[in-house]
Design a protein around this motif. Sequence first.
Motif, PDB file in Angstrom:
ATOM      1  N   ALA A  43      61.873  13.167  12.268  1.00  0.00           N
ATOM      2  CA  ALA A  43      61.789  14.299  11.558  1.00  0.00           C
ATOM      3  C   ALA A  43      61.026  15.700  11.696  1.00  0.00           C
ATOM      4  O   ALA A  43      61.895  15.720  12.442  1.00  0.00           O
ATOM      5  N   ARG A  45      62.497  20.344  10.296  1.00  0.00           N
ATOM      6  CA  ARG A  45      62.930  21.276   9.839  1.00  0.00           C
ATOM      7  C   ARG A  45      64.317  20.561   9.800  1.00  0.00           C
ATOM      8  O   ARG A  45      65.475  21.421  10.853  1.00  0.00           O
ATOM      9  N   ARG A 210      62.480  17.732   5.054  1.00  0.00           N
ATOM     10  CA  ARG A 210      62.808  16.215   6.149  1.00  0.00           C
ATOM     11  C   ARG A 210      61.653  15.001   5.770  1.00  0.00           C
ATOM     12  O   ARG A 210      61.391  14.224   5.979  1.00  0.00           O
ATOM     13  N   GLU A 211      60.281  15.677   6.999  1.00  0.00           N
ATOM     14  CA  GLU A 211      59.159  15.260   6.867  1.00  0.00           C
ATOM     15  C   GLU A 211      58.295  14.301   5.669  1.00  0.00           C
ATOM     16  O   GLU A 211      58.083  12.966   5.701  1.00  0.00           O
ATOM     17  N   ARG A 212      59.032  14.616   4.831  1.00  0.00           N
ATOM     18  CA  ARG A 212      57.767  14.287   3.594  1.00  0.00           C
ATOM     19  C   ARG A 212      58.816  13.564   3.198  1.00  0.00           C
ATOM     20  O   ARG A 212      58.291  11.855   2.396  1.00  0.00           O
ATOM     21  N   GLU A 215      58.213  10.300   5.065  1.00  0.00           N
ATOM     22  CA  GLU A 215      56.621  10.060   4.810  1.00  0.00           C
ATOM     23  C   GLU A 215      57.048   8.737   4.007  1.00  0.00           C
ATOM     24  O   GLU A 215      56.587   7.703   3.760  1.00  0.00           O
TER      25      GLU A 215
END
Length: 361
Positions: A43, A45, A210-212, A215
């Motif tokens: 993940a 930005r 990307r982090e979302r 997860e």
Amino acid sequence: MKPCRSRRSMAAALSALVALIATGCGDPGGSSSDPAAAVTAPAGRTSYPLTFDNCGTRVTFQRPPQRVLILNGTSVGEVESFILLGLDKSILANAQSYGVSDDPSMIAKIKALPTGGLTMNKNFDVPAEQVLKLKPDLVVSAWSGGFDAKRGFATREQLAAAGITSLVNPVNCAMGKPEATPEEQRAYRNQSINSSLEFISLLGRVFDVRERAFELIGKLRARVEAVQARVGGLPAKKVLIAYTGMAMMNANGLPAVMTGGVYDDVIRVAGGVNAFAGQTADMTRTLNKEQLATAQVDVLVVGLFTPDENGDEEAAKLFAAYPSWAASKSKTYTVVSDGVYLGPLNAWAVEKISKVVHPGD
């Protein structure tokens, strides 16, 4: 005005897609080899401008899209992926809907999305003039055929000339693309639950979430792995997925029996094996009553196509029509809808099917 999604028109569209697959107008399939689709990507930005290859078309995003049109494509997986990622505010118009879901909350969420006053043409998707008039900044299609001028749709070249980016779900690159590469064809044939997660990963990169996405993929994968841990090593039972409401897909008026790709993978993970494993999509169209009657079926999975269908009643009808099945004698079945398709709800279907394949284990 909402998109036209009658039961008959949807079934006819699905039938047309099966015919397209069977006649080899591009052996369906495809997956971009670009790391944008990599599920295991770390993940972080997104750096813009973001440029990558999508089904042979070079696409560039200067910023996260804000006015997205999701084409029909007789799919619901793309819009569900947007919703689960919290990207619904970016949807300018959505042409995908189903009316029944393995995640009941999904029905109202899809219904609440704007439709942009769009209507379908005779090929069951948004015609070129309506797409161009709407002026989205991104058009998403479940398959390459969604940009086929011969079907009355806007081409990717037309959209680019109007400043509109286009995106095909990578695993379906070869579908509706006669010049599909061997890699694209192979990706379709080998599509799986992981293919569903790859589209989520791709959206995460395109929209800078990307982090979302990472997860969400982790949560969905954890649910699937929990089932695998429970049923791993147990004897695999023969499972049949049958959509009675999609009988128009079959030349003999039989229920649409799903096999191959993600269908087989969902069943495998749930601890079973498809009763028609190894068959191509052509089997859905050509299956005859004798083949269905003599199939080994330990577990029946009834697929719902419209909200007015009753899964228990459909199961009873199938058991009466095919009494030689082991499932008919034991009355072993479950009911699914969109969770067995390519899309983000595979975990729901895996959990449902596993409970009847290996109850109590």
